[in-house]
Write a protein that holds these residues in place. Structure first.
Motif, PDB file in Angstrom:
ATOM      1  N   UNK A  31       0.849  -1.241  -0.076  1.00 48.39           N
ATOM      2  CA  UNK A  31       0.034  -0.138  -0.118  1.00 48.39           C
ATOM      3  C   UNK A  31       0.866   1.147   0.064  1.00 48.39           C
ATOM      4  N   UNK A  32       0.383   2.378  -0.273  1.00 52.30           N
ATOM      5  CA  UNK A  32       0.822   3.538  -0.235  1.00 52.30           C
ATOM      6  C   UNK A  32       0.343   4.218   1.063  1.00 52.30           C
ATOM      7  N   UNK A  33       1.468   4.021   2.016  1.00 53.48           N
ATOM      8  CA  UNK A  33       1.103   4.647   3.312  1.00 53.48           C
ATOM      9  C   UNK A  33       1.242   6.153   3.755  1.00 53.48           C
ATOM     10  N   UNK A  34       1.058   7.019   2.618  1.00 53.40           N
ATOM     11  CA  UNK A  34       1.442   8.471   2.948  1.00 53.40           C
ATOM     12  C   UNK A  34       0.501   9.087   3.857  1.00 53.40           C
ATOM     13  N   UNK A  35      -0.630   8.193   4.246  1.00 55.12           N
ATOM     14  CA  UNK A  35      -1.600   8.896   5.379  1.00 55.12           C
ATOM     15  C   UNK A  35      -1.068   8.416   6.823  1.00 55.12           C
ATOM     16  N   UNK A  36      -0.142   7.826   6.724  1.00 53.05           N
ATOM     17  CA  UNK A  36       0.589   7.062   7.836  1.00 53.05           C
ATOM     18  C   UNK A  36       2.104   7.457   8.271  1.00 53.05           C
ATOM     19  N   UNK A  79      -0.232   3.909  12.884  1.00 51.57           N
ATOM     20  CA  UNK A  79      -1.263   2.721  12.556  1.00 51.57           C
ATOM     21  C   UNK A  79      -1.780   2.272  14.219  1.00 51.57           C
ATOM     22  N   UNK A  80      -0.939   2.205  15.229  1.00 49.05           N
ATOM     23  CA  UNK A  80      -1.507   1.919  16.391  1.00 49.05           C
ATOM     24  C   UNK A  80      -2.514   2.762  16.962  1.00 49.05           C
ATOM     25  N   UNK A  81      -2.104   4.110  16.591  1.00 50.58           N
ATOM     26  CA  UNK A  81      -3.176   5.062  17.034  1.00 50.58           C
ATOM     27  C   UNK A  81      -4.459   5.175  16.411  1.00 50.58           C
ATOM     28  N   UNK A  82      -4.589   4.662  15.037  1.00 47.18           N
ATOM     29  CA  UNK A  82      -5.508   4.423  14.139  1.00 47.18           C
ATOM     30  C   UNK A  82      -6.225   3.226  14.860  1.00 47.18           C
ATOM     31  N   UNK A  83      -5.694   2.195  15.074  1.00 48.32           N
ATOM     32  CA  UNK A  83      -6.259   0.993  15.770  1.00 48.32           C
ATOM     33  C   UNK A  83      -6.907   1.129  17.178  1.00 48.32           C
ATOM     34  N   UNK A  84      -6.236   2.103  17.973  1.00 49.15           N
ATOM     35  CA  UNK A  84      -6.980   2.640  19.391  1.00 49.15           C
ATOM     36  C   UNK A  84      -8.248   3.101  19.021  1.00 49.15           C
ATOM     37  N   UNK A  85      -8.144   3.971  18.047  1.00 47.48           N
ATOM     38  CA  UNK A  85      -9.695   4.439  17.706  1.00 47.48           C
ATOM     39  C   UNK A  85     -10.705   3.490  17.280  1.00 47.48           C
ATOM     40  N   UNK A  86     -10.238   2.265  16.606  1.00 51.24           N
ATOM     41  CA  UNK A  86     -11.198   1.072  16.323  1.00 51.24           C
ATOM     42  C   UNK A  86     -11.362   0.797  17.448  1.00 51.24           C
ATOM     43  N   UNK A  94     -13.902  -1.570   8.946  1.00 54.91           N
ATOM     44  CA  UNK A  94     -13.764  -1.660   7.312  1.00 54.91           C
ATOM     45  C   UNK A  94     -13.221  -0.383   6.964  1.00 54.91           C
ATOM     46  N   UNK A  95     -13.476   0.821   7.608  1.00 57.46           N
ATOM     47  CA  UNK A  95     -13.029   2.021   7.333  1.00 57.46           C
ATOM     48  C   UNK A  95     -11.507   2.427   7.087  1.00 57.46           C
ATOM     49  N   UNK A  96     -10.894   1.126   7.494  1.00 57.97           N
ATOM     50  CA  UNK A  96      -9.259   1.380   7.467  1.00 57.97           C
ATOM     51  C   UNK A  96      -8.956   1.132   5.876  1.00 57.97           C
ATOM     52  N   UNK A 104      -4.695  10.397   3.322  1.00 57.42           N
ATOM     53  CA  UNK A 104      -4.465  11.686   4.080  1.00 57.42           C
ATOM     54  C   UNK A 104      -4.417  11.491   5.566  1.00 57.42           C
ATOM     55  N   UNK A 105      -3.305  12.311   6.035  1.00 58.46           N
ATOM     56  CA  UNK A 105      -2.809  12.003   7.275  1.00 58.46           C
ATOM     57  C   UNK A 105      -3.955  12.418   8.442  1.00 58.46           C
ATOM     58  N   UNK A 106      -4.685  13.165   7.961  1.00 61.22           N
ATOM     59  CA  UNK A 106      -5.794  13.886   8.930  1.00 61.22           C
ATOM     60  C   UNK A 106      -7.155  12.607   9.247  1.00 61.22           C
ATOM     61  N   UNK A 107      -6.843  11.731   8.347  1.00 64.39           N
ATOM     62  CA  UNK A 107      -8.120  10.748   8.437  1.00 64.39           C
ATOM     63  C   UNK A 107      -7.579   9.643   9.387  1.00 64.39           C
ATOM     64  N   UNK A 108      -6.361   9.606   9.484  1.00 61.87           N
ATOM     65  CA  UNK A 108      -5.654   8.194  10.536  1.00 61.87           C
ATOM     66  C   UNK A 108      -5.794   8.838  11.920  1.00 61.87           C
ATOM     67  N   UNK A 109      -5.559   7.888  12.667  1.00 64.00           N
ATOM     68  CA  UNK A 109      -5.681   8.241  14.237  1.00 64.00           C
ATOM     69  C   UNK A 109      -4.143   8.902  14.697  1.00 64.00           C
ATOM     70  N   UNK A 110      -4.280   9.350  15.848  1.00 63.63           N
ATOM     71  CA  UNK A 110      -3.084  10.257  16.515  1.00 63.63           C
ATOM     72  C   UNK A 110      -1.838   9.291  16.314  1.00 63.63           C
TER      73      UNK A 110
END
Length: 125
Positions: A31-36, A79-86, A94-96, A104-110
């Motif tokens: 994947x392109x992980x530019x948002x992460x 990624x871990x911050x995004x998973x905490x939001x989950x 499924x939103x991942x 977009x960085x702003x869509x991922x978790x802290x």
């Protein structure tokens, strides 16, 4: 190949590790992980391959395991911050897929703090 483990964060709410484990599967593959990635990252390409990823409960700890061909600056922490939001049920697993595609960085978790982040192994081919 790099392996990382991110754990040991304290949250007053109980994390739903089953939903986190469902969500982490969307990171597997190329994947392109530019948002992460952190802003100011100097890598020319943000494309990385995640070979395996899982979330497991170990007593009071929720452990996150990620194996890939390399990681961008702060990628595992984001990624871990995004998973905490989950895990807090603020983001559906499924939103991942959509968050990765949007890039977009702003869509991922802290970005979680580095406490508990371990580089477990590096293998060179």
């Amino acid at each position: 190949m790099h392996k990382a483990r991110n754990m040991q964060y304290n949250y007053p709410e109980k994390l739903n590790e089953k939903q986190m484990d469902e969500a982490i599967k969307y990171f597997v593959g190329e994947h392109d992980f530019k948002g992460f990635k952190a802003s100011g990252t100097s890598s020319k390409s943000s494309v990385r391959t995640i070979y395996s990823a899982s979330v497991k409960r170990n007593g009071d700890l929720v452990e996150i395991y990620i194996t890939g061909n390399g990681f961008l600056y702060n990628m595992v922490r984001i990624i871990a911050g995004t998973l905490v939001e989950v895990g807090l049920e603020k983001i559906e697993p499924e939103k991942i897929e959509e968050i990765i595609k949007e890039g977009k960085r702003e869509n991922a978790g802290k970005t979680l703090p580095p406490n508990g982040l371990y580089l477990v192994d590096v293998k060179y081919e």
